[in-house]
Motif scaffolding. Structure first.
Motif, PDB file in Angstrom:
ATOM      1  N   VAL A  24      31.288  34.964  42.901  1.00  0.00           N
ATOM      2  CA  VAL A  24      31.358  34.372  44.241  1.00  0.00           C
ATOM      3  C   VAL A  24      32.527  33.388  44.325  1.00  0.00           C
ATOM      4  CG1 VAL A  24      30.191  32.820  45.858  1.00  0.00           C
ATOM      5  CG2 VAL A  24      28.927  34.694  44.799  1.00  0.00           C
ATOM      6  N   VAL A  25      32.644  32.506  43.314  1.00  0.00           N
ATOM      7  CA  VAL A  25      33.741  31.526  43.301  1.00  0.00           C
ATOM      8  C   VAL A  25      35.092  32.239  43.266  1.00  0.00           C
ATOM      9  CG1 VAL A  25      34.838  29.698  41.942  1.00  0.00           C
ATOM     10  CG2 VAL A  25      32.363  29.707  42.234  1.00  0.00           C
ATOM     11  N   ALA A  26      35.219  33.275  42.423  1.00  0.00           N
ATOM     12  CA  ALA A  26      36.487  34.004  42.299  1.00  0.00           C
ATOM     13  C   ALA A  26      36.849  34.718  43.599  1.00  0.00           C
ATOM     14  CB  ALA A  26      36.406  35.002  41.154  1.00  0.00           C
TER      15      ALA A  26
ATOM     16  N   VAL B 246      28.116  44.467  41.118  1.00  0.00           N
ATOM     17  CA  VAL B 246      28.490  44.814  42.498  1.00  0.00           C
ATOM     18  C   VAL B 246      29.494  43.791  43.021  1.00  0.00           C
ATOM     19  CG1 VAL B 246      27.668  44.947  44.872  1.00  0.00           C
ATOM     20  CG2 VAL B 246      26.397  46.106  43.062  1.00  0.00           C
ATOM     21  N   LEU B 247      29.179  42.507  42.811  1.00  0.00           N
ATOM     22  CA  LEU B 247      30.111  41.467  43.232  1.00  0.00           C
ATOM     23  C   LEU B 247      31.413  41.535  42.439  1.00  0.00           C
ATOM     24  CD1 LEU B 247      27.763  38.383  43.763  1.00  0.00           C
ATOM     25  CD2 LEU B 247      29.043  39.631  45.504  1.00  0.00           C
ATOM     26  N   GLY B 248      31.309  41.943  41.169  1.00  0.00           N
ATOM     27  CA  GLY B 248      32.504  42.115  40.358  1.00  0.00           C
ATOM     28  C   GLY B 248      33.429  43.168  40.931  1.00  0.00           C
ATOM     29  N   PHE B 249      32.847  44.256  41.449  1.00  0.00           N
ATOM     30  CA  PHE B 249      33.671  45.292  42.058  1.00  0.00           C
ATOM     31  C   PHE B 249      34.207  44.854  43.416  1.00  0.00           C
ATOM     32  CE2 PHE B 249      31.920  48.072  38.813  1.00  0.00           C
ATOM     33  CZ  PHE B 249      33.071  48.764  38.466  1.00  0.00           C
ATOM     34  N   VAL B 250      33.429  44.056  44.129  1.00  0.00           N
ATOM     35  CA  VAL B 250      33.954  43.468  45.372  1.00  0.00           C
ATOM     36  C   VAL B 250      35.173  42.607  45.032  1.00  0.00           C
ATOM     37  CG1 VAL B 250      33.467  41.866  47.261  1.00  0.00           C
ATOM     38  CG2 VAL B 250      31.741  43.534  46.570  1.00  0.00           C
ATOM     39  N   LYS B 251      35.061  41.831  43.957  1.00  0.00           N
ATOM     40  CA  LYS B 251      36.188  40.997  43.517  1.00  0.00           C
ATOM     41  C   LYS B 251      37.398  41.859  43.166  1.00  0.00           C
ATOM     42  CE  LYS B 251      36.183  39.231  39.362  1.00  0.00           C
ATOM     43  NZ  LYS B 251      35.808  38.418  38.185  1.00  0.00           N
TER      44      LYS B 251
ATOM     45  N   TRP C 180      38.655  50.232  32.676  1.00  0.00           N
ATOM     46  CA  TRP C 180      37.725  49.764  31.642  1.00  0.00           C
ATOM     47  C   TRP C 180      36.517  49.086  32.276  1.00  0.00           C
ATOM     48  CZ3 TRP C 180      36.601  50.658  26.830  1.00  0.00           C
ATOM     49  CH2 TRP C 180      35.797  49.771  26.114  1.00  0.00           C
ATOM     50  N   LEU C 181      36.720  48.317  33.334  1.00  0.00           N
ATOM     51  CA  LEU C 181      35.599  47.664  34.008  1.00  0.00           C
ATOM     52  C   LEU C 181      34.654  48.695  34.629  1.00  0.00           C
ATOM     53  CD1 LEU C 181      37.361  44.606  35.686  1.00  0.00           C
ATOM     54  CD2 LEU C 181      35.702  44.545  33.825  1.00  0.00           C
ATOM     55  N   ILE C 182      35.217  49.778  35.163  1.00  0.00           N
ATOM     56  CA  ILE C 182      34.377  50.854  35.700  1.00  0.00           C
ATOM     57  C   ILE C 182      33.589  51.513  34.569  1.00  0.00           C
ATOM     58  CG2 ILE C 182      34.448  53.143  36.799  1.00  0.00           C
ATOM     59  CD1 ILE C 182      36.931  52.079  38.362  1.00  0.00           C
TER      60      ILE C 182
ATOM     61  N   ALA D 140      38.679  55.686  42.255  1.00  0.00           N
ATOM     62  CA  ALA D 140      40.034  55.131  42.282  1.00  0.00           C
ATOM     63  C   ALA D 140      40.490  54.843  43.713  1.00  0.00           C
ATOM     64  CB  ALA D 140      41.004  56.099  41.607  1.00  0.00           C
ATOM     65  N   ALA D 141      40.047  55.692  44.663  1.00  0.00           N
ATOM     66  CA  ALA D 141      40.440  55.518  46.066  1.00  0.00           C
ATOM     67  C   ALA D 141      39.868  54.247  46.675  1.00  0.00           C
ATOM     68  CB  ALA D 141      39.997  56.734  46.878  1.00  0.00           C
ATOM     69  N   VAL D 142      38.875  53.653  46.026  1.00  0.00           N
ATOM     70  CA  VAL D 142      38.334  52.371  46.498  1.00  0.00           C
ATOM     71  C   VAL D 142      39.353  51.255  46.276  1.00  0.00           C
ATOM     72  CG1 VAL D 142      36.518  50.652  46.107  1.00  0.00           C
ATOM     73  CG2 VAL D 142      35.945  53.083  46.113  1.00  0.00           C
ATOM     74  N   PHE D 143      40.249  51.417  45.286  1.00  0.00           N
ATOM     75  CA  PHE D 143      41.185  50.356  44.921  1.00  0.00           C
ATOM     76  C   PHE D 143      42.602  50.588  45.423  1.00  0.00           C
ATOM     77  CE2 PHE D 143      37.856  50.573  41.676  1.00  0.00           C
ATOM     78  CZ  PHE D 143      37.365  49.284  41.741  1.00  0.00           C
TER      79      PHE D 143
END
Length: 541
Positions: free
Chosen positions: A174-176, A27-32, A289-291, A353-356
């Motif tokens: 979090v750091v990123a 979840v945090l990865g997608f926030v990033k 790929w991450l998705i 895709a519309a999220v990005f």
């Protein structure tokens, strides 16, 4: 952050705990990813340059986590646990050797950043290539710390302390994210990609790529704390003779070969997709790929990691029937959720895709790549379990050959994609990876069946047929909802904004999940009953 794996109940608890950590991290990865897209965009030179540079160590890590260290480490540590000292001396020697190799590789790789990045990005314009090289100097040191994280984490997994390995990536994200927010505050956001690659200053490069690397460093170093919690302390030991490292070295030779093969395929993919500059290119392929990896990381990796230690224990005492049973259970348990995840993500590809991105042509571009990737998710997850089974048996030679089979298919197919119109190159590459992955999975299953004298194939196929039958009606419901929400037309509610896209995905996902699990209950799925049993017991109490 520990869990004991004793029987299926322990496997379930360990898998659930691993999955919970992975979910938070993802979840945090997608926030990033969302913040990154808002800061530097997706369809532009700087986004592709950063994606190329940041992919170099990430590619190595994915391969490492997929077997290069795992294949060697866990079975060897499980066997070494029989030593009088519980394997402590062996672990120190093995880690000293592995970290020495990692350190040497990282130093050489960083020094060769211009040559490596220039070769991989051979089709990039000069200013974009220069920016990618500048990013690479900051990103390539991640290789050592990704390797350190994997080594320390796999030792914890082998000692049945599963939690830290999946929870500490939360700190990385979090750091990123903090680094990206500071970058946006200091230098301004550029979601549309108007900032040229030549406009990036050394300070901008250092902050953007440096914060990404700092996150990886934190993720790795924190694991030393958990080593102390279980009574381990790493002390470098360069005396490698006489402790049975020969077997590990032989296994590592084949896994290194797999690394070379997969790296070759990755280089060819990047070189060809970089021909599509201005269209769906390097950054889009990485995002899609991450998705694709999201359900695999949350479900398959969590379940297989918990099973892998047990399979290694059974293989060590030559209880191969139990290895076969574990592999079958892992495949049937993961595909129960993966079939649904495949359907939901395929239906929700455009809202995802519309999220990005905001322009509808870019939404279509990313969405089509997601669909092309996600079609291969089921086979990819089954292959992951099959690979782990070979590794538990101490066999890294066979995975090398079925990886070689896949890489040949990928290289030939991806080179053919260079002939496609530029807007379809990324989609073509994703489809090539999907088709080659399915064929690789079939080959791996046949080879494992011959090795074990069967893999409980009929039971696995029956379960898959049941899952695929149960997902037909949910797919129809999902498509209907997508059309009603305007998910395939410009300006439709499902692709209108980030918020409406997320809301649409939640609606579609909930309806499809309810229909899928409801149908499996009606069909009396044994795997679903086993999956729900711990929850029912807890609710009963």
């Amino acid at each position: 952050m520990s869990d004991t794996v004793n029987g299926n109940g322990g496997i379930g608890r360990a898998s659930a705990f691993l999955a919970s950590g992975t979910i938070v991290s993802r979840v945090l990865g997608f926030v990033k990813l969302i913040v990154l897209a808002s800061i530097i965009g997706q369809y532009n030179d700087s986004a592709d340059a950063f994606a190329l540079a940041n992919q170099l160590p990430n590619t190595v890590y994915v391969i490492v986590a997929g077997g290069i260290l795992t294949a060697v480490l866990v079975p060897q540590i499980v066997r070494a646990s029989a030593h009088l000292d519980g394997g402590t001396a062996y672990i120190n020697k093995l880690l000293t050797l592995a970290l020495s190799i990692l350190a040497g590789t990282t130093i050489i790789g960083t020094l060769l950043a211009p040559a490596i990045t220039g070769f991989i990005g051979i089709n990039l314009p000069a200013d974009q290539k220069d920016l990618a090289i500048a990013f690479a100097y900051w990103c390539l040191p991640q290789m050592f710390f990704y390797g350190l994280y994997t080594l320390l984490g796999e030792v914890l997994n082998a000692r049945r302390m599963f939690g830290p390995f999946t929870w500490v990536p939360v700190l990385n994200n979090v750091v990123a994210i903090v680094g990206l927010l500071i970058f946006g505050a200091v230098f301004g956001a550029d979601a549309t990609g108007e900032r040229a690659a030549s406009e990036f200053t050394p300070a901008m490069v250092a902050l953007l790529a440096g914060s990404a690397t700092l996150g990886v460093i934190v993720q790795a170093v924190v694991l030393f704390y958990f080593w102390k919690r279980i009574g381990l302390r790493f002390r470098p030991d360069f005396h490698f003779r006489g402790v049975g490292l020969g077997a590990a070295g032989k296994m590592a030779t084949w896994t290194f070969g797999m690394l070379v093969l997969t790296t070759i395929a990755g280089i060819v993919e990047t070189q060809v997709v970089s021909l599509a500059t201005g269209e769906a290119s390097i950054a889009v392929l990485a995002t899609a790929w991450l998705i694709f990896m999201l359900p695999h990381s949350v479900i398959t990796v969590s379940v297989a990691t918990a099973y892998f230690t047990r399979m290694s224990e059974h293989a060590a005492v030559e209880k191969f029937d139990l290895v076969k049973t574990d592999a079958s259970s892992a495949i049937r348990g993961t595909t129960l959720i993966i079939v649904l995840a495949t359907a939901v993500i395929a239906i929700c590809a455009y809202p995802f895709a519309a999220v990005f991105v905001a322009p509808f042509d870019q939404i279509q571009g990313i969405g089509n790549v997601i669909i092309a990737f996600i079609l291969g998710l089921i086979a990819f997850c089954i292959l992951f379990v099959l690979q782990r089974t070979f590794y538990a048996l101490g066999d890294t030679r066979t995975p090398f050959f079925f990886t070689l089979f896949q890489v040949v298919l990928i290289v030939l197919g991806v080179l053919g994609c260079a002939l496609l119109p530029v807007q379809w190159i990324a989609v073509g590459i994703a489809l090539v990876i999907t088709v080659s992955g399915v064929l690789q999975c079939v080959l791996a299953a046949l080879l494992l069946r011959r090795r074990l004298g069967g893999i409980d194939g009929r039971r696995i196929v029956r379960s898959l047929v049941k899952y695929l039958t149960a997902v037909i009606i949910p797919i129809g419901l999902g498509l209907t909802l997508l059309l009603l929400l305007g998910g395939t037309v410009e300006g439709g509610f499902a692709v209108q904004s980030r918020l409406t896209a997320i809301a649409s995905m939640l609606i579609i996902g909930v309806v499809m999940s309810a229909a899928y699990f409801g149908l499996l209950l009606v069909m009396r799925s044994g795997e679903l009953t086993a999956f729900l049993a711990p929850l029912q017991r807890r609710l009963g109490r």
